[in-house]
Write a protein that holds these residues in place. Structure first.
Motif, mmCIF file in Angstrom:
data_model
loop_
_atom_site.group_PDB
_atom_site.id
_atom_site.type_symbol
_atom_site.label_atom_id
_atom_site.label_comp_id
_atom_site.label_asym_id
_atom_site.label_seq_id
_atom_site.Cartn_x
_atom_site.Cartn_y
_atom_site.Cartn_z
ATOM 1 N N LYS A 142 0.877 -1.354 0.088
ATOM 2 C CA LYS A 142 -0.098 -0.010 0.096
ATOM 3 C C LYS A 142 0.824 1.316 -0.100
ATOM 4 O O LYS A 142 0.334 2.386 -0.245
ATOM 5 N N HIS A 143 2.092 1.145 0.251
ATOM 6 C CA HIS A 143 3.005 2.365 0.472
ATOM 7 C C HIS A 143 3.390 3.139 -0.703
ATOM 8 O O HIS A 143 3.851 2.312 -1.785
ATOM 9 N N LYS A 144 3.200 4.215 -0.737
ATOM 10 C CA LYS A 144 3.872 5.344 -1.676
ATOM 11 C C LYS A 144 4.582 6.261 -1.032
ATOM 12 O O LYS A 144 3.984 7.056 0.024
ATOM 13 N N ASP A 145 5.590 6.695 -1.432
ATOM 14 C CA ASP A 145 6.542 7.671 -0.681
ATOM 15 C C ASP A 145 6.501 8.839 -1.816
ATOM 16 O O ASP A 145 7.084 9.019 -2.986
ATOM 17 N N CYS A 146 6.119 10.100 -1.354
ATOM 18 C CA CYS A 146 6.154 11.350 -2.371
ATOM 19 C C CYS A 146 7.482 11.791 -2.751
ATOM 20 O O CYS A 146 7.400 12.144 -3.674
ATOM 21 N N GLY A 147 8.331 11.523 -1.943
ATOM 22 C CA GLY A 147 9.819 11.515 -2.397
ATOM 23 C C GLY A 147 10.301 10.810 -3.431
ATOM 24 O O GLY A 147 11.181 11.136 -3.849
ATOM 25 N N LEU A 148 9.423 9.699 -3.541
ATOM 26 C CA LEU A 148 9.929 8.689 -4.861
ATOM 27 C C LEU A 148 8.809 8.997 -5.927
ATOM 28 O O LEU A 148 9.185 8.204 -6.949
ATOM 29 N N MET A 149 7.804 9.630 -5.779
ATOM 30 C CA MET A 149 6.894 9.869 -6.743
ATOM 31 C C MET A 149 7.205 11.032 -7.862
ATOM 32 O O MET A 149 6.952 11.024 -8.946
ATOM 33 N N ILE A 150 7.584 11.935 -7.132
ATOM 34 C CA ILE A 150 7.615 13.245 -7.704
ATOM 35 C C ILE A 150 9.042 13.432 -8.905
ATOM 36 O O ILE A 150 8.928 14.290 -9.871
ATOM 37 N N PHE A 151 9.920 12.451 -8.642
ATOM 38 C CA PHE A 151 11.208 12.590 -9.589
ATOM 39 C C PHE A 151 11.086 11.047 -10.032
ATOM 40 O O PHE A 151 10.852 10.451 -9.626
ATOM 41 N N ASP A 152 11.981 11.147 -11.386
ATOM 42 C CA ASP A 152 12.344 9.753 -11.704
ATOM 43 C C ASP A 152 13.699 9.698 -11.141
ATOM 44 O O ASP A 152 14.667 10.287 -11.774
ATOM 45 N N VAL A 153 13.711 8.865 -10.187
ATOM 46 C CA VAL A 153 15.142 8.938 -9.434
ATOM 47 C C VAL A 153 16.504 8.708 -10.029
ATOM 48 O O VAL A 153 17.250 9.434 -9.909
ATOM 49 N N CYS B 98 7.663 18.996 -0.802
ATOM 50 C CA CYS B 98 7.473 17.707 -1.636
ATOM 51 C C CYS B 98 6.107 16.806 -1.267
ATOM 52 O O CYS B 98 5.406 16.934 -2.566
ATOM 53 N N SER B 99 5.852 16.476 -0.171
ATOM 54 C CA SER B 99 4.491 16.021 0.014
ATOM 55 C C SER B 99 3.481 16.785 -0.078
ATOM 56 O O SER B 99 2.297 16.771 -0.594
ATOM 57 N N ALA B 100 3.783 18.348 -0.019
ATOM 58 C CA ALA B 100 2.711 19.204 -0.285
ATOM 59 C C ALA B 100 2.144 19.476 -1.625
ATOM 60 O O ALA B 100 1.081 19.379 -2.191
ATOM 61 N N SER B 101 3.181 19.405 -2.566
ATOM 62 C CA SER B 101 2.895 19.550 -3.945
ATOM 63 C C SER B 101 2.445 18.348 -4.540
ATOM 64 O O SER B 101 1.347 18.132 -5.384
ATOM 65 N N VAL B 102 2.736 17.010 -4.101
ATOM 66 C CA VAL B 102 2.216 15.694 -4.380
ATOM 67 C C VAL B 102 0.997 15.709 -3.900
ATOM 68 O O VAL B 102 -0.044 15.150 -4.708
ATOM 69 N N LEU B 103 0.494 15.981 -2.558
ATOM 70 C CA LEU B 103 -0.759 15.823 -2.171
ATOM 71 C C LEU B 103 -1.614 16.795 -3.133
ATOM 72 O O LEU B 103 -2.848 16.372 -3.416
#
Lengths: 333, 333
Positions: free
Chosen positions: B255-266, B280-285
């Protein structure tokens, strides 16, 4: 909620206990005998002034809890903040307590901000018991905001002396003698003051705005209150506050007391325009004001703590100094 | 209020509108198309990165209000904070708005902290409409926390890239599609991590503690949620979170997603262990998650933003890194 956003509390979130911790210079001041804990050593047994500030918040919190015979686990939420970068006085000081932690930043308005938030949590049923705590330390603040302590820089006549002190208040949903009747959270105000050695002038517009809004909202006048306390406007800021409120035909002179002018003997203790710091209004509230309120000497007061929201970075970038003032109306049964 | 201090909200404080603002690198990432406003210029038209961050908070707040056809004066309270010393991104950015201002400090947990507070204000009747906003900026954060940008220092494999972005959310007491069902404010946790280039490791214990407390309080399991978002744990922190929760037999992997791994192609965007920062979490939210929630693609999610509460001063004094994680449970009707 009134037109100007004053929040009226029906449930009387009440003051269960409180504690004050101060340093040597504060003990030597006019309120010296009133504080719970004083320390001759500016380091409070630690190896840095920042860690000393953490220690003060720990002691204030623990002492307030002990007075009420409470444990950390009895507290539903702690509201804390301070002047240090990233508020490390609070987060480091409270990291072993395991209490739900709401970190705030309101500079020297923090005591009113944390109490206002805690009261609203209790009013809405989000908490039954809370702690509000803040601190400041002369040495950690001076070296962060102004100059290295070793430099021994000359202070300007408008400069204020940062209080070494901390205050903690436990609020409860159960009725007690003193309670919070209403809260006005202030808006950020900036009238263009740029002098980082004149915090009082920067903060006076915020205090004037918040006090005016509160009085308008509640349809009351300064004479309805036993006293109107401001946080740390000092000599310069207090006079500016009178001038600003006079424009709206509000005269608070007879009722006004500034914590920044109460904690030190301004002349004898050579603090220039008075005291400042989150710990100033926090220690005066928890060392003096709340005792008078519980004793019935005050029945109805305003506590309006003021914060200058500058940072060394903003000063170096030529910015003006925005400020904020939060107000709580405290009553005793 | 449950045993472990999760706050259940009966009145369904609801999401009325929201807005996201990001920089160039974030626009080039996998979520790039979702953000409301992007800017090619890292200075956002200002003359310093700190002022650029103020500008982002202004734009995010204004855009969120415009979407709901609201004026500043319609808002009862704004909750704001950021990573900059003395939170100047918020206080300077919002100083002309005249909204009652609650400044907070929760480092990168700020989006969840401001939303949690706002929801409680609405639940208790202390506000009818609120704004929650935060931001971070790669350039202002790097030069404050780490090295001058011009130095071009080599980044460690565990380092995360601070997001240039801001997110604002308007909450209302009136029913809407998405709402906040409960809030768990985290306690400060410190398991002794000292490496300021490994924020994920420092924050994982706080995330584990808050998620565990929430699940225990609500008697639910990860499978009861469509997704469990963390703020900015990155690769290292996410794996540590799994390990820590496994000790309590909680498995959130599916179930887990981390905003820090969603916003960039690492890999492609060379951000090492992922993204970080309040923004990070603010803009992904505000750019992604809330849209999915309103569209009904998510019905019930957890948003757990994590903050590392260090300062450069604490690092230089050899201190470890305490962290905090605040969680909100968002649902859609």
């Amino acid at each position: 909620m009134t037109e100007n956003k004053t929040i009226l509390l029906n449930s009387k979130p009440a003051v269960l206990s409180y504690a004050s911790v101060v340093g040597k210079k504060e003990k030597q001041g006019p309120l010296g005998e009133h504080f719970d804990i004083t320390n001759e050593d500016a380091l409070f047994g630690e190896d840095s002034y920042e860690k000393a500030e953490c220690r003060m918040q720990q002691i204030a919190t623990q002492t307030a809890l002990e007075k009420a015979k409470l444990k950390y686990s009895d507290i539903d939420c702690i509201f804390a903040g301070d002047l240090l970068n990233q508020c490390i006085g609070s987060s480091f000081g409270l990291r072993t307590t395991n209490m739900p932690f709401v970190g705030v930043y309101g500079a020297c308005s923090t005591m009113a901000l944390t109490l206002g938030l805690a009261a609203i949590f209790i009013e809405g049923g989000a908490a039954k018991k809370t702690v509000s705590v803040t601190s400041s330390h002369f040495c950690s603040a001076e070296r962060q905001y102004r100059f290295p302590l070793e430099y021994g820089s000359q202070r300007t006549p408008t400069a204020q002396w940062t209080v070494t002190g901390s205050g903690a208040v436990v609020l409860t949903a159960e009725p007690q003698k003193a309670y919070i009747n209403s809260v006005t959270f202030g808006a950020v105000k900036d009238l263009g003051v740029k002098d980082q050695n004149n915090m009082g002038a920067a903060m006076a517009p915020a205090a004037a705005d918040t006090i005016k809004r509160f009085l308008t909202d509640t349809k009351t006048s300064p004479n309805d209150y036993d006293a109107i306390f401001t946080g740390d406007l000092g000599l310069v800021g207090s006079n500016l506050l009178y001038e600003l409120l006079e424009k709206d035909k509000i005269d608070i002179r007879k009722k006004h007391k500034d914590c920044g002018l109460m904690i030190f003997d301004v002349k004898k203790q050579d603090v220039h325009a008075g005291a400042s710091g989150c710990g100033c209004s926090a220690s005066v509230l928890t060392g003096y004001i709340l005792k008078k309120l519980e004793a019935g000497e005050y029945k109805n007061i305003l506590f309006c703590a003021t914060g200058a929201l500058l940072s060394p970075t903003s000063v170096m970038q030529g910015e003006t100094i925005p400020s904020v003032a939060h107000l709580i109306n405290l009553k005793s049964i």
